[in-house]
Design a protein around this motif. Sequence first.
Motif: not given
Length: 418
Positions: A26-32, A91-100, A104-112
């Motif tokens: 699995r990859v956690l640094t994509e902007a998805v 549904a399977a494969g759906s993007p997940v809304p996040v708390v305001a 919103p995406d994995n790449d920004s989350w992984a940034s320090p």
Amino acid sequence: FQYWLKLTAVALPALVLTLHFLAHDRVLTEAVPPTVTDRTTVDITTDVIVQVGEPLQVDVTGHIDGRPVAGPVLLAPGQHELSSGTELVLAAGSPVPVVAGAPPDNDSWASPGNGFGGDYPMFQVYSLILATFLGTMGLPHVLVRFYTNPDGRTARMTSLAVIALVGMFYLFPTLLGVFARLYVPQLLITGRSDAAVLLLPGSVLSGWGGQLLAALVASGAIAAFLSTSSGLLVSVAGVLSTDVLRGRVRDFRIAAVLAGIVPLALSLSVTSLDLSRSVGLVFAVAASTLCPLLILGIWWRGLTAAGAAAGMVLGGLVSGIAAMVVVLAPIDPDRGGWPAVLVGYPAAVSVPLAFLAMVLVSLATRRSVPADVGRTFSRMHVPERLGMGRDREIGAFGAGTSGADKSVSGDRTRRSSR
């Protein structure tokens, strides 16, 4: 025993999830955005505002943006309010809304620092680091462990061992936080990240394997809560019974009841506060009070009683008021700006203020420094084998010590001095 039980409870699931992660690449640094792999039902237990990055088709039973809904709904990009009691099906494969306010995406989350959300992530990171690093030495249930060491050398070795063990322990929650983003992203909708560690084993392993791992995690969590709370209860009750009451066994029992009732009543008002936030605030209070006292009291000869009291009071007030605001009247991070960040992560301000107050007040009252402070510092820092502390032992127990024992101790002290 408690430590190894808790380490096993957190390390074993983390290692199993690591093997699963490596096997599936699995990859956690994509902007998805985070996505669910299977059809997932999310129960909303408290009102929450979520943000959607792209149009999202969901099945809803409940209320969205104040309107009753029962069936398929297309959520437009932007923010939406989900009311308590709403059931959301992805549904399977759906993007997940996040708390305001959350990434919103994995790449920004992984940034320090971006895992915090908000406008000032690096300040939050360093403030939390300052609180946890310096707060550990100021926790009363940690300090009380030094009373079980026979001498200073053993106490120092105990400190080194504890730091190594705690550092090893905290590697695994970091891994579990990463895996929670991957395997239980539905928690991002509700913001209930406290449940992540319990839900992770079942999300990866089906059947008895996942249930047993979840049970192991639950047992470790209960052990952690009980050991920490009991240590704090004993520490607080001991202070109350000896410094406020008369120090009898009955007084300790009364103090234990009082020391338990107050936090129990306060806990009823923090049911919606993440454990990660409350722990950070507790460490900030400890780092702003006892930590400056310990560091300056051990390494600076100019510290006075007035300076120590002033620093502890100021640091305790700043960090304590911030903690009470977070608990009783939280500020919206999206609208609060710097005030919300300073209140939520006060250590970067309260700790320097405590140190500064201790130094300035001590300099203003330098005449009250005891004349024998040099002798006291020698007892603390000179190696124990030189016998510099023997006269202190004689002073404490001299009434029951024979003259021959006193003579021997005096000879040792004189030889050590030479």
